[in-house]
Design a protein around this motif. Structure first.
Motif, mmCIF file in Angstrom:
data_model
loop_
_atom_site.group_PDB
_atom_site.id
_atom_site.type_symbol
_atom_site.label_atom_id
_atom_site.label_comp_id
_atom_site.label_asym_id
_atom_site.label_seq_id
_atom_site.Cartn_x
_atom_site.Cartn_y
_atom_site.Cartn_z
ATOM 1 N N ALA A 1 0.823 -1.215 0.000
ATOM 2 C CA ALA A 1 0.000 0.000 0.000
ATOM 3 C C ALA A 1 0.857 1.265 0.000
ATOM 4 C CB ALA A 1 -0.951 0.000 1.187
ATOM 5 N N GLY A 2 1.982 1.246 0.692
ATOM 6 C CA GLY A 2 2.866 2.415 0.702
ATOM 7 C C GLY A 2 3.414 2.722 -0.677
ATOM 8 N N THR A 3 3.765 1.676 -1.407
ATOM 9 C CA THR A 3 4.265 1.864 -2.770
ATOM 10 C C THR A 3 3.165 2.414 -3.669
ATOM 11 O OG1 THR A 3 5.844 0.065 -2.472
ATOM 12 C CG2 THR A 3 5.318 0.693 -4.747
ATOM 13 N N VAL A 4 1.959 1.890 -3.496
ATOM 14 C CA VAL A 4 0.826 2.374 -4.311
ATOM 15 C C VAL A 4 0.572 3.847 -4.020
ATOM 16 C CG1 VAL A 4 -1.657 2.123 -4.712
ATOM 17 C CG2 VAL A 4 -0.207 0.092 -4.584
ATOM 18 N N ARG A 5 0.621 4.231 -2.747
ATOM 19 C CA ARG A 5 0.428 5.648 -2.409
ATOM 20 C C ARG A 5 1.545 6.526 -2.985
ATOM 21 N NH1 ARG A 5 -0.805 3.281 2.508
ATOM 22 N NH2 ARG A 5 -3.045 3.224 2.890
ATOM 23 N N THR A 6 2.773 6.033 -2.951
ATOM 24 C CA THR A 6 3.896 6.786 -3.510
ATOM 25 C C THR A 6 3.710 6.986 -5.015
ATOM 26 O OG1 THR A 6 5.393 5.975 -1.804
ATOM 27 C CG2 THR A 6 6.405 6.799 -3.832
ATOM 28 N N ILE A 7 3.300 5.926 -5.700
ATOM 29 C CA ILE A 7 3.028 6.042 -7.139
ATOM 30 C C ILE A 7 1.884 7.025 -7.366
ATOM 31 C CG2 ILE A 7 2.207 4.800 -9.191
ATOM 32 C CD1 ILE A 7 3.735 2.320 -8.038
ATOM 33 N N GLY A 8 0.852 6.954 -6.531
ATOM 34 C CA GLY A 8 -0.273 7.887 -6.651
ATOM 35 C C GLY A 8 0.172 9.331 -6.494
ATOM 36 N N ALA A 9 1.035 9.587 -5.517
ATOM 37 C CA ALA A 9 1.529 10.952 -5.301
ATOM 38 C C ALA A 9 2.342 11.437 -6.503
ATOM 39 C CB ALA A 9 2.373 11.013 -4.034
ATOM 40 N N ALA A 10 3.181 10.560 -7.051
ATOM 41 C CA ALA A 10 3.955 10.929 -8.246
ATOM 42 C C ALA A 10 3.018 11.204 -9.421
ATOM 43 C CB ALA A 10 4.939 9.815 -8.598
ATOM 44 N N LEU A 11 1.959 10.417 -9.528
ATOM 45 C CA LEU A 11 1.004 10.623 -10.622
ATOM 46 C C LEU A 11 0.231 11.930 -10.465
ATOM 47 C CD1 LEU A 11 -0.372 7.014 -11.224
ATOM 48 C CD2 LEU A 11 1.266 8.302 -12.621
ATOM 49 N N VAL A 12 0.018 12.384 -9.235
ATOM 50 C CA VAL A 12 -0.623 13.687 -9.032
ATOM 51 C C VAL A 12 0.252 14.777 -9.652
ATOM 52 C CG1 VAL A 12 -1.223 15.443 -7.297
ATOM 53 C CG2 VAL A 12 -1.962 13.076 -6.991
ATOM 54 N N GLY A 13 1.551 14.723 -9.371
ATOM 55 C CA GLY A 13 2.465 15.704 -9.953
ATOM 56 C C GLY A 13 2.472 15.650 -11.470
ATOM 57 N N TYR A 14 2.501 14.437 -12.003
ATOM 58 C CA TYR A 14 2.511 14.280 -13.452
ATOM 59 C C TYR A 14 1.204 14.796 -14.057
ATOM 60 C CZ TYR A 14 3.153 12.112 -18.004
ATOM 61 O OH TYR A 14 3.292 11.913 -19.348
ATOM 62 N N THR A 15 0.094 14.505 -13.400
ATOM 63 C CA THR A 15 -1.209 14.991 -13.864
ATOM 64 C C THR A 15 -1.215 16.513 -13.948
ATOM 65 O OG1 THR A 15 -2.375 13.093 -12.937
ATOM 66 C CG2 THR A 15 -3.673 15.084 -13.316
ATOM 67 N N LEU A 16 -0.688 17.154 -12.926
ATOM 68 C CA LEU A 16 -0.652 18.623 -12.916
ATOM 69 C C LEU A 16 0.196 19.162 -14.062
ATOM 70 C CD1 LEU A 16 -0.414 19.296 -9.078
ATOM 71 C CD2 LEU A 16 -2.402 19.616 -10.578
ATOM 72 N N LEU A 17 1.343 18.534 -14.308
ATOM 73 C CA LEU A 17 2.194 18.979 -15.421
ATOM 74 C C LEU A 17 1.490 18.823 -16.767
ATOM 75 C CD1 LEU A 17 5.672 17.575 -14.338
ATOM 76 C CD2 LEU A 17 4.942 19.972 -14.401
ATOM 77 N N VAL A 18 0.846 17.684 -16.974
ATOM 78 C CA VAL A 18 0.155 17.454 -18.250
ATOM 79 C C VAL A 18 -1.024 18.416 -18.381
ATOM 80 C CG1 VAL A 18 -1.095 15.771 -19.667
ATOM 81 C CG2 VAL A 18 0.921 15.056 -18.372
ATOM 82 N N ALA A 19 -1.753 18.621 -17.294
ATOM 83 C CA ALA A 19 -2.891 19.546 -17.342
ATOM 84 C C ALA A 19 -2.419 20.978 -17.630
ATOM 85 C CB ALA A 19 -3.661 19.492 -16.027
ATOM 86 N N LEU A 20 -1.322 21.379 -17.006
ATOM 87 C CA LEU A 20 -0.772 22.713 -17.290
ATOM 88 C C LEU A 20 -0.355 22.835 -18.748
ATOM 89 C CD1 LEU A 20 1.318 23.421 -14.071
ATOM 90 C CD2 LEU A 20 -0.740 24.630 -14.831
ATOM 91 N N TYR A 21 0.247 21.790 -19.275
ATOM 92 C CA TYR A 21 0.630 21.818 -20.692
ATOM 93 C C TYR A 21 -0.608 21.984 -21.571
ATOM 94 C CZ TYR A 21 2.215 20.455 -25.286
ATOM 95 O OH TYR A 21 2.465 20.447 -26.639
ATOM 96 N N THR A 22 -1.664 21.266 -21.240
ATOM 97 C CA THR A 22 -2.899 21.327 -22.028
ATOM 98 C C THR A 22 -3.487 22.736 -22.038
ATOM 99 O OG1 THR A 22 -3.336 19.017 -21.488
ATOM 100 C CG2 THR A 22 -5.185 20.284 -22.279
ATOM 101 N N ARG A 23 -3.263 23.486 -20.973
ATOM 102 C CA ARG A 23 -3.790 24.847 -20.872
ATOM 103 C C ARG A 23 -2.803 25.889 -21.379
ATOM 104 N NH1 ARG A 23 -8.783 25.886 -19.136
ATOM 105 N NH2 ARG A 23 -7.966 27.693 -18.080
ATOM 106 N N SER A 24 -1.630 25.450 -21.837
ATOM 107 C CA SER A 24 -0.581 26.378 -22.262
ATOM 108 C C SER A 24 -0.693 26.685 -23.758
ATOM 109 C CB SER A 24 0.790 25.770 -21.964
ATOM 110 O OG SER A 24 1.075 24.735 -22.900
ATOM 111 N N ARG A 25 0.355 27.309 -24.279
ATOM 112 C CA ARG A 25 0.411 27.601 -25.715
ATOM 113 C C ARG A 25 0.767 26.370 -26.531
ATOM 114 N NH1 ARG A 25 3.244 32.603 -27.643
ATOM 115 N NH2 ARG A 25 4.710 30.953 -28.062
ATOM 116 N N LEU A 26 0.995 25.237 -25.887
ATOM 117 C CA LEU A 26 1.255 23.946 -26.533
ATOM 118 C C LEU A 26 2.543 23.938 -27.349
ATOM 119 C CD1 LEU A 26 -2.402 23.124 -27.635
ATOM 120 C CD2 LEU A 26 -1.222 22.387 -25.562
#
Length: 136
Positions: free
Chosen positions: A52-77
């Protein structure tokens, strides 16, 4: 007879729309996985194996990645960051397949199937993202 054409303003808008679509889909899918991994790590490991700790760590990393991809989507591309996201998705695919094949992270049979299924979804998104970036 082949007719060569140059991109039009409409064609460029369409390509930008596809870029936003596929990178936005990536952010949504990744964000949903991140949330599930953070909120339901226990039940997920009961179903798929692992820790479960590993799954949570992966989840936290995916939150960061999600934010980066979402920011890119809202950028000038700009293409550079888009290609970096495509490359990161390719790394995720390879890592997921390695986990599935080697049994790393202590995944059970269903967990290995889940790792392959994730790899296929991410690979499809990466291909669609790359096509959209090339069409730009």
């Amino acid at each position: 007879m082949t007719i060569l054409s140059t991109p039009t303003a409409t064609g460029t808008r369409s390509a930008l729309g596809r870029i936003r679509l596929w990178f936005g889909a990536d952010a949504l899918v990744t964000g949903a996985n991140a949330l599930a991994y953070l909120v339901a790590a226990g039940p997920i490991t009961d179903l798929l194996g692992g820790d479960a700790g590993t799954v949570r760590t992966i989840g936290a990393a995916l939150v960061g990645y999600t934010l980066l991809v979402a920011l890119y989507t809202r950028s000038r591309l700009a293409p550079g960051p888009g290609w970096a996201i495509v490359a990161a998705n390719a790394v995720w695919v390879v890592a997921s397949l390695e986990v599935a094949l080697t049994g790393a992270l202590g995944l059970d049979g269903p967990g290995r199937v889940w790792a392959v299924a994730q790899a296929l979804v991410v690979a499809d998104l990466a291909v669609l993202q790359a096509r959209a970036l090339r069409a730009r």
